[in-house]
Design an enzyme around this catalytic site. Structure first.
Site, PDB file in Angstrom:
ATOM      1  N   HIS A 120      -3.690   4.275  -7.875  1.00 36.51           N
ATOM      2  CA  HIS A 120      -4.373   5.197  -8.785  1.00 36.51           C
ATOM      3  C   HIS A 120      -5.616   4.577  -9.424  1.00 36.51           C
ATOM      4  O   HIS A 120      -6.455   5.299  -9.947  1.00 36.51           O
ATOM      5  CB  HIS A 120      -3.411   5.723  -9.860  1.00 36.51           C
ATOM      6  CG  HIS A 120      -3.045   4.743 -10.932  1.00 36.51           C
ATOM      7  ND1 HIS A 120      -1.887   3.992 -10.904  1.00 36.51           N
ATOM      8  CD2 HIS A 120      -3.675   4.390 -12.074  1.00 36.51           C
ATOM      9  CE1 HIS A 120      -1.818   3.245 -11.982  1.00 36.51           C
ATOM     10  NE2 HIS A 120      -2.894   3.461 -12.716  1.00 36.51           N
ATOM     11  N   ASP A 150       2.188   3.650  -5.023  1.00 34.12           N
ATOM     12  CA  ASP A 150       1.086   3.414  -5.953  1.00 34.12           C
ATOM     13  C   ASP A 150       0.507   2.009  -5.798  1.00 34.12           C
ATOM     14  O   ASP A 150       0.230   1.322  -6.770  1.00 34.12           O
ATOM     15  CB  ASP A 150       1.512   3.656  -7.400  1.00 34.12           C
ATOM     16  CG  ASP A 150       0.313   3.791  -8.337  1.00 34.12           C
ATOM     17  OD1 ASP A 150      -0.799   4.068  -7.842  1.00 34.12           O
ATOM     18  OD2 ASP A 150       0.473   3.602  -9.557  1.00 34.12           O
ATOM     19  N   SER A 227      -3.310  -1.541 -15.310  1.00 33.45           N
ATOM     20  CA  SER A 227      -2.867  -1.104 -13.989  1.00 33.45           C
ATOM     21  C   SER A 227      -3.350  -2.040 -12.892  1.00 33.45           C
ATOM     22  O   SER A 227      -4.538  -2.348 -12.795  1.00 33.45           O
ATOM     23  CB  SER A 227      -3.399   0.292 -13.687  1.00 33.45           C
ATOM     24  OG  SER A 227      -2.477   1.273 -14.041  1.00 33.45           O
TER      25      SER A 227
END
Length: 386
Positions: A120, A150, A227
């Site tokens: 993402h 992911d 992230s």
């Protein structure tokens, strides 16, 4: 609400969220004390407690230079009122474009520039720039990206880069030290510490059913921008990739286990995609309440037990359908292993692999049935399936 941790900076957060209410603002976060301790990579002062720093500081000094910042930009077209009608009439009205920028984290795994991050972080990006701790920056090329796990692999053209060793997430137990390094809210090379709070958190437990990962849970402070950054153990090995937080909670973050990362990134690096085995069923843990609901719904099958994993639907033209599995079957065992949870079945499917037979025992109307199912590669646009 579970939030994936990409951010565009301090004042504006571009959060990829799944369900739930609005996100906690930066101001609200700043007024709530964090549970984890933040540590910098500078030398400890003489008054600092050595016990707090002895494990973290050497790790940061040893591997911190291999943690990178990933900046992305993507061009989006703004909606224009009445545009659809004008287009229908044949009047091509150009829509204004807007450039969205995001910041995430990643880490270098090979000296020639392989970087692991979250899918993402780079999703839909027109440009990807990888910034090293020493300030060098390189254009990044997305080698492969997988939304189901992911995870993404980015390649930069460089040599003699610092790298981080990969650990073994299967050896983790709750209570072990966990160290996070990343770029939360654009604050580069931020280090926090905590512990492994839990392992094997299912996607159902944390509310992101489109993923196929058994997550690690940590209380090391992570925020949007973390992230793709590494979660490390006391030996300086990567044990997970920081991915998500639960909005409104403190000290509840999630990371993809590094053993999953090894498998997925290997496929992404070699062929740009990941092939997942699947059998094509929708299933649920059987409870007395679910059994009663099934009985009331008159679905065409009878359930004679209150526990087990029930097959709610068999999708057409799938391995399960070809093997003769039916809605209403209760899965008793797979490859000789007694089944107590949905996660166990998924793990058995993954362990079996594509094209190899699985021996599945089901209870059908109270009678045992033996089925041989051969998992196939998950279609490109799957439904929620096992």
């Amino acid at each position: 609400m579970v939030t994936l941790l990409r951010t565009s900076g301090l004042l504006l957060s571009l959060l990829v969220a799944v369900g739930g209410s609005s996100c906690t603002s930066l101001q609200e976060r700043s007024n709530v004390p964090q549970q984890s301790t933040s540590v910098t990579s500078t030398a400890p002062s003489s008054s600092a407690p050595q016990d707090d720093l002895s494990a973290v500081v050497p790790v940061v000094r040893r591997v911190g230079s291999a943690v990178v910042q990933i900046n992305t930009s993507r061009t989006v077209r703004e909606s224009v009122e009445g545009f659809g009608l004008d287009e229908f009439r044949g009047n091509r009205v150009p829509r204004p474009e807007q450039v969205q920028r995001g910041t995430g984290s990643g880490f270098i795994t090979t000296a020639d520039g392989q970087v692991i991050t979250n899918a993402h972080v780079v999703a839909g990006a027109d440009t990807v720039t990888v910034v090293l701790k020493d300030g060098r920056n390189y254009p990044g090329r997305v080698v492969g990206s997988d939304s189901i796990s992911d995870l993404a692999v980015v390649k930069i053209d460089a040599t003699n880069l610092p790298t981080i060793p990969l650990g073994d997430s299967n050896a983790l137990v709750p209570g072990q030290l966990a160290i996070a390094i990343g770029n939360p809210l654009g604050l580069s090379n931020t280090v926090t510490q905590g512990i492994i709070s839990a392992t094997e958190r299912s996607v159902a437990e944390i509310g992101i059913p489109d993923k196929r990962v058994a997550f690690l849970q940590t209380d090391a402070a992570i925020n949007p921008g973390n992230s793709g950054g590494p979660l490390l153990n006391a030996a300086g090995e990567v044990i997970g990739v920081n991915t998500a937080i639960i909005q409104g909670a403190q000290g509840i973050g999630f990371a993809i286990p590094i053993n999953t990362v090894k498998t997925v990134s290997g496929q992404l690096a070699t062929k740009g995609r990941v092939d997942y085995p699947y059998i094509g069923i929708q299933m649920a843990a059987l409870t007395p309440q679910l059994r009663a609901a099934i009985d009331r719904s008159n679905l065409g099958f009878q359930i004679t037990q209150d526990k087990g994993i029930i097959v709610l639907k068999v999708l057409p033209n799938t391995p399960a359908a070809r093997a003769g599995m039916r809605a209403g079957d209760v899965i008793v065992s797979v490859n000789g292993t007694a089944i107590e949870s949905v996660n166990q079945i998924q793990q058995q499917v993954d362990a079996t692999g594509i094209g190899k037979p699985m021996q599945i025992t089901v209870s059908r109307n109270g009678n045992a049935q033996q089925l041989a199912v051969r998992p196939e590669a998950l279609p490109a646009r799957p439904s929620s399936q096992g």
